[in-house]
Design a protein around this motif. Structure first.
Motif, PDB file in Angstrom:
ATOM      1  N   ALA A   1       0.982  -1.038   0.167  1.00 28.20           N
ATOM      2  CA  ALA A   1      -0.051   0.091   0.001  1.00 28.20           C
ATOM      3  C   ALA A   1       0.739   1.289   0.034  1.00 28.20           C
ATOM      4  CB  ALA A   1      -0.772   0.073   1.242  1.00 28.20           C
ATOM      5  N   SER A   2       0.542   2.406  -0.615  1.00 26.69           N
ATOM      6  CA  SER A   2       1.153   3.435  -0.644  1.00 26.69           C
ATOM      7  C   SER A   2       0.450   4.692  -0.083  1.00 26.69           C
ATOM      8  CB  SER A   2       1.537   3.895  -2.279  1.00 26.69           C
ATOM      9  OG  SER A   2       2.395   3.035  -2.571  1.00 26.69           O
ATOM     10  N   TYR A   3       0.851   5.575   0.850  1.00 26.83           N
ATOM     11  CA  TYR A   3       0.235   6.631   1.521  1.00 26.83           C
ATOM     12  C   TYR A   3       0.987   8.149   0.981  1.00 26.83           C
ATOM     13  CZ  TYR A   3      -1.170   2.653   4.211  1.00 26.83           C
ATOM     14  OH  TYR A   3      -1.881   1.478   4.469  1.00 26.83           O
ATOM     15  N   TYR A   4       0.041   8.929   1.181  1.00 28.10           N
ATOM     16  CA  TYR A   4       0.782  10.264   0.746  1.00 28.10           C
ATOM     17  C   TYR A   4       0.053  11.388   1.567  1.00 28.10           C
ATOM     18  CZ  TYR A   4       1.451  14.372  -2.237  1.00 28.10           C
ATOM     19  OH  TYR A   4       1.833  15.704  -2.587  1.00 28.10           O
ATOM     20  N   ARG A   5       1.118  12.272   1.947  1.00 25.62           N
ATOM     21  CA  ARG A   5       0.914  13.157   2.573  1.00 25.62           C
ATOM     22  C   ARG A   5       1.174  14.523   1.785  1.00 25.62           C
ATOM     23  NH1 ARG A   5       3.445  16.093   8.126  1.00 25.62           N
ATOM     24  NH2 ARG A   5       1.737  17.121   8.561  1.00 25.62           N
TER      25      ARG A   5
ATOM     26  N   ARG B   1     -10.928   2.394   1.437  1.00 23.90           N
ATOM     27  CA  ARG B   1      -9.586   2.638   2.096  1.00 23.90           C
ATOM     28  C   ARG B   1      -9.065   3.954   1.446  1.00 23.90           C
ATOM     29  NH1 ARG B   1      -7.334   1.590   6.743  1.00 23.90           N
ATOM     30  NH2 ARG B   1      -8.436  -0.417   6.577  1.00 23.90           N
TER      31      ARG B   1
ATOM     32  N   ALA C   1       0.890   5.994   8.071  1.00 24.43           N
ATOM     33  CA  ALA C   1       0.795   4.941   7.074  1.00 24.43           C
ATOM     34  C   ALA C   1       1.033   3.501   7.877  1.00 24.43           C
ATOM     35  CB  ALA C   1       2.310   5.002   6.424  1.00 24.43           C
TER      36      ALA C   1
ATOM     37  N   ALA D   1      -4.598   8.137  11.021  1.00 21.77           N
ATOM     38  CA  ALA D   1      -4.729   6.853  10.826  1.00 21.77           C
ATOM     39  C   ALA D   1      -6.111   6.211  11.348  1.00 21.77           C
ATOM     40  CB  ALA D   1      -3.627   5.925  11.310  1.00 21.77           C
TER      41      ALA D   1
ATOM     42  N   ALA E   1      -8.774   7.323   9.028  1.00 24.15           N
ATOM     43  CA  ALA E   1      -8.758   6.242   7.729  1.00 24.15           C
ATOM     44  C   ALA E   1      -9.514   5.205   8.239  1.00 24.15           C
ATOM     45  CB  ALA E   1      -7.325   6.284   7.371  1.00 24.15           C
TER      46      ALA E   1
ATOM     47  N   SER F   1      -2.375   2.792   9.543  1.00 22.88           N
ATOM     48  CA  SER F   1      -3.351   2.292   8.517  1.00 22.88           C
ATOM     49  C   SER F   1      -3.218   1.022   8.141  1.00 22.88           C
ATOM     50  CB  SER F   1      -3.370   3.468   7.226  1.00 22.88           C
ATOM     51  OG  SER F   1      -3.732   4.868   7.775  1.00 22.88           O
TER      52      SER F   1
ATOM     53  N   ARG G   1      -6.080   6.476   1.383  1.00 20.86           N
ATOM     54  CA  ARG G   1      -4.361   6.465   1.732  1.00 20.86           C
ATOM     55  C   ARG G   1      -3.886   7.837   1.285  1.00 20.86           C
ATOM     56  NH1 ARG G   1      -5.297   1.607  -1.244  1.00 20.86           N
ATOM     57  NH2 ARG G   1      -5.283  -0.318   0.326  1.00 20.86           N
ATOM     58  N   GLU G   2      -4.548   8.592   0.742  1.00 25.94           N
ATOM     59  CA  GLU G   2      -4.078   9.925   0.415  1.00 25.94           C
ATOM     60  C   GLU G   2      -4.826  11.117   1.340  1.00 25.94           C
ATOM     61  OE1 GLU G   2      -3.829  11.379  -3.694  1.00 25.94           O
ATOM     62  OE2 GLU G   2      -3.604   9.297  -4.383  1.00 25.94           O
TER      63      GLU G   2
END
Ligand code: FES
Ligand code: FES
Lengths: 705, 192
Positions: free
Chosen positions: A294-298, A689, A506, A676, A679, A509, A691-692
């Motif tokens: 999984a990829s998350y972004y801030r 879900r 991240a 988290a 989310a 989550s 993630r961004e």
């Protein structure tokens, strides 16, 4: 012995007793709304056996207070708090020895109440302020005195009224903005469109008599005797100056890809520490039954203080004095001296409070702006204020980050492999000394420019990008990597919790995603991988305090937890949300549980944890810095909205009080778990879900597909 | 006139109508459209010769040395500058004083009575430590005063709706909301 006492051992630098019965405690830390003045007053009052009302806390002034560096990283209670405790106990010991002599009694027979010392043998009495004279405290603290047993505390750990609030509810002088020096002028700036703009045309005069234009390269400011006039002049001038700018690169939408492809340095992280070694190749374990990615972004986000940055400066006889709400007055002093070519003894920076922001905002930069204007109109003092658009457009932001997670589960649903890669820019933009460079932005724009300090990856434990990159869980195999990207389109620096916010977002989550993959309840799943007893206790407390969840279809609950920097406060967060059909997330209720060791100021601690939750919830739901080829476009509260009163949930907070454990910093503890938990609650509510960050209605709808 | 000031390693160019040094201590004499405006602030009436377009916040802060109204955005977006004009919450950051003749302006300083006692709302904010940095506090207190005179027993939702024109960055919202409820209760008791 506290390190700050070793650095400044002289007792009278920390504590002074006034004849009128006031006790002055000096700290090199500053009040930023976190309540440090109150907490330090409580610590001193406790060790000295006086009431909190007797204590006056003098905060950072480069000519008076001990140098305690920056007020950051939730270190004030640990640094300054332990120093003040030792200094207060030393002062008490000296005063009691004197009292014993005066009352002709044994020290052990003396009792102290609110500074009045009584001999239980003779009933005779004296007090601290009549005992204290002349140079009594002109001694060095060489050894740790005997400290009070925490079980006997009667001030520390109780609720008290914040000492600084009285002035604020009355409208008394409380902030830098409230300083009114004789003959003070007012200044405003004409900021360029972007940090890389060059001034190409600027009128010599402005049709407002009595207004001065101050120019130095691409730095343009106006000064006037009246504030209103400075404001009008700056607006008129801004409409008439011409700039040439390079577009900000990379463009906003390209940031995630750019972060992955423009890494300057990749560093493996072991035990919270980045190592200057090649990153080992990753081999997926053969016994993996499931592997999740999984990829998350801030995005870039801002401090967004309610009061724009401000400073008041005066330059008299070659000496500069700046009143500033900087969190690091010593660093600012040094930076000003470097940039202005003044010797250190010719610069004084005095802290005065500004609006809260929790990090490095425009406070230091406007210090240089004010200094430049003050030098131009010396010897008059000048109060210089950034506008809302200046602040939103030019404060140093927290950097965007991409976090790639991968983990494998075995047949029993246990994590057997864990990979965490964080790609981000520097968090280290404070004005620290660096020969030939400076981080005070205005200096980049002057006629003789000084270039910014080149960005390097921070290599200490638990700082910058890799703060809380290390998970709290006990995992058999971990591969943790920090990817440092040097060039950022926007200037970045320290904002509350630094990289911990994105990393914990991240990790926590992903733990939720893994729990669902393993078909386990998220709480059980965490406990199954958690050996730290204090962490388990905080989660357990959260669980026990959980209220009944709304049975609505679109309601859900999420949890998350972390230990800040893996060595400070433990904090777990539970959030209940409702998600509307149009993707709007409503926070209904939150529960926070925390273990901050010994609790000094319980109400202050709750205030910090809840405030941190709300700031983080605002980042999670609403905030992102936006820009286009002409510059930053989120320049006011409409284009950069933050959480409003109606959007704040009800919150309950529970503390584990550990009398005998050391007090730990807590100001940043709740920020990481918050996004988290939100989310995870959104997932529980509607099975989507996100993630961004931020979780805007569009993002939630988009994630729902 | 163009003045070049030089100072160790750099040069300022200062463009101006007046020589800086001679302006020191001079009475302000540069405003174009002066008008006499009579303002009543916290029950004190004063006549001022000012440009009627001058925004109220600068008059409060710079002429009257009142700290209550805080400059936050200048855009009617944050509420830090809110004061009461004839009892109505008003953004002082944009309000021209020319519109305020004959009206009564009230700031947080005016809530303290002659004996120095705090108003119930101020007491409630203190008792609940309803702030962190406190930059938003004075504007909120004025908004709450107007709210409670219209609605002595507001619900949580009504409190939030009333405060939505105000921003707080420190996240002191929960205790601010509690302080409003507590102030309302105190005022109801006092009124009885
Ligand atoms: S300063 Fe007036 S609303 Fe923000
Ligand atoms: S307490 Fe800091 S802005 Fe509200």
């Amino acid at each position: 012995m506290p390190a700050n006492i070793e650095r400044t051992p002289r007792l009278d630098r920390w504590i002074r007793v006034e004849e009128n019965g006031t006790i002055i405690v000096s700290t090199g830390k500053v009040e930023i709304g976190q309540g440090i003045k109150t907490a330090l007053a409580m610590i001193a009052a406790e060790e000295l056996d006086v009431s909190v009302q007797r204590i006056r806390v003098q905060t950072a002034d480069t000519e008076i207070t001990p140098n305690e560096f920056v007020t950051a990283g939730s270190m004030s209670i640990e640094d300054s708090g332990s120093a003040v405790r030792v200094a207060s106990a030393t002062a008490r010991q000296i005063l009691l020895e004197l009292a014993a002599e005066k009352l002709d009694a044994d020290v052990s027979s003396l009792t102290v109440e609110d500074g009045f010392v009584t001999s239980t043998e003779s009933n005779e009495q004296t007090d601290y302020w009549s005992l204290h004279s002349g140079n009594l405290f002109e001694v060095d603290i060489n050894e740790v005195p005997s400290l009070k047993d925490p079980h006997t505390y009667h001030t520390v750990g109780t609720k008290t009224t914040r000492t600084d609030l009285v002035a604020k509810v009355r409208g008394d002088v409380a902030f830098v903005q409230d300083l009114r020096l004789p003959h003070m002028w007012h200044g405003r700036l004409i900021k360029p469109p972007t940090a890389n703009s060059t001034l190409v045309e600027c009128p010599d005069v402005i049709d407002l008599p009595g207004v001065e234009i101050v120019r130095d390269g691409s730095f343009v400011g106006v000064v006037a005797q009246r504030e209103e006039l400075a404001v009008t002049a700056a607006q008129r001038l801004a409409a008439r100056v011409k700039w040439q700018s390079e577009p900000l690169t990379p463009a906003m939408l390209g940031i995630p890809a750019y972060l992955r492809t423009h890494v300057s340095k990749s560093l493996p992280v072991v035990n919270g520490m980045p190592l200057d070694e090649p990153v080992a190749e990753h081999v997926r374990p053969i016994d993996a039954v499931q592997t999740l990615d999984a990829s998350y972004y801030r995005p870039f986000q801002m401090h967004a203080s309610i009061g724009p940055s401000v400073a008041c400066a005066q330059f008299v006889n070659g000496k500069l004095t700046v009143h500033s709400h900087s969190q690091g007055v010593e660093l600012l002093k040094r930076a000003l001296a470097d940039v202005l070519d003044l010797s250190l003894d010719r610069v004084r920076v005095i802290h005065a409070e500004g609006a809260g922001c929790y990090g490095h905002n425009g406070a230091d930069d406007v210090g240089l702006d004010a200094a430049l204007l003050a030098i131009a109109i010396q010897p008059r003092p000048v109060m210089v204020k950034w506008t809302r658009a200046d602040e939103h457009g030019f404060e140093p932001y927290t950097p965007a980050a991409v976090i790639d997670m991968q983990a494998s589960l075995d047949g029993d649903g246990r994590i057997i492999d864990w990979c965490h890669d964080t790609f981000s820019f520097s968090h280290n933009g404070r004005p620290r000394p660096s020969p030939g460079h400076t981080n005070l932005q205005t200096a980049w724009w002057r006629g003789k420019p000084i270039t910014p300090v080149p960005r390097q990856p921070a290599m200490m434990a638990e700082v910058g990008i890799h703060r809380n990159l290390e998970p709290i869980y006990t995992l058999p195999h971990k591969r943790l990597v920090k990817h440092f990207v040097a060039h950022s389109p926007l200037r970045t620096s320290s904002l509350r919790s630094l990289g911990a916010f994105a990393n914990v977002f991240a990790i926590e989550s992903f733990m939720d995603e893994l729990a669902h993959a393993a078909d386990t309840n998220p709480l059980e799943f965490r406990l199954a991988h958690l050996e730290d007893d204090r962490a388990r206790e905080v989660l357990d407390l959260l669980h026990r305090r959980a209220p009944v969840l709304s049975p609505d279809d679109n309601a859900g609950r999420g949890i998350a937890m972390a230990r800040y920097k893996n060595r400070q406060t433990y904090c777990a967060v539970m959030v209940d949300v409702h998600v509307d059909y149009d993707g709007q997330v409503r926070l209904d209720h939150a529960v926070i549980s925390a273990d901050a060791g010994l609790v000094i100021d319980p109400d202050g601690l709750v205030n910090q944890l809840e405030g941190g939750f709300i700031q983080a919830a605002s980042w999670a739901l609403k905030e992102q810095v936006t820009w286009d080829h002409e510059g930053v476009t989120s320049r006011d509260w409409e284009s950069y909205p933050i959480l409003t009163f109606s959007e704040v949930p009800t919150i309950e907070t529970y503390l584990v009080d550990r009398r005998v454990d050391k007090a730990m910093g807590a100001g940043e503890a709740s920020t990481g778990p918050t996004p988290a938990a939100i989310a995870n609650a959104i997932f529980a509510a509607v099975g989507v879900r996100v993630r961004e960050l931020p979780f805007t209605p569009e993002r939630v709808k988009h994630a729902a597909g | 006139m163009r003045i070049v000031l030089s100072y160790p390693n750099f040069q300022f160019i200062l463009y101006s109508y007046i020589v800086v040094t001679s302006a020191f201590n001079k009475a302000p004499s540069y405003i174009q459209a002066l008008m006499t405006v009579t303002l009543t602030i916290n029950n004190l009436t004063r006549e001022l010769d000012l440009d009627p377009g001058t925004r109220l916040i600068f008059v409060l802060r710079d002429e009257f040395a009142l700290n209550g109204a805080k400059l936050g955005c200048g855009l009617e977006q944050c509420g830090a500058c809110v004061v009461l004009v004839d009892g109505q919450p008003t953004y002082s950051c944009t309000k021209p004083i020319g519109e305020l003749a004959g009206k009564h302006i009230e700031t947080v300083e005016g809530l303290v009575d002659d004996d120095g006692h705090l108003h119930a709302i101020q007491d409630a904010f203190l008792e609940l430590n309803a702030a962190q940095c406190g930059y938003c506090t004075a504007g909120l207190i004025m908004r709450v005063k107007a709210l409670l005179s219209d609605n002595p027993k507001p619900s949580r939702a009504e409190i939030c709706a009333a405060l939505d024109g105000h921003l707080c960055r420190c996240g002191a919202h929960p205790r601010i909301i509690d302080a409003v409820a507590s102030a309302a209760a105190k005022l109801r008791v006092r009124e009885r």
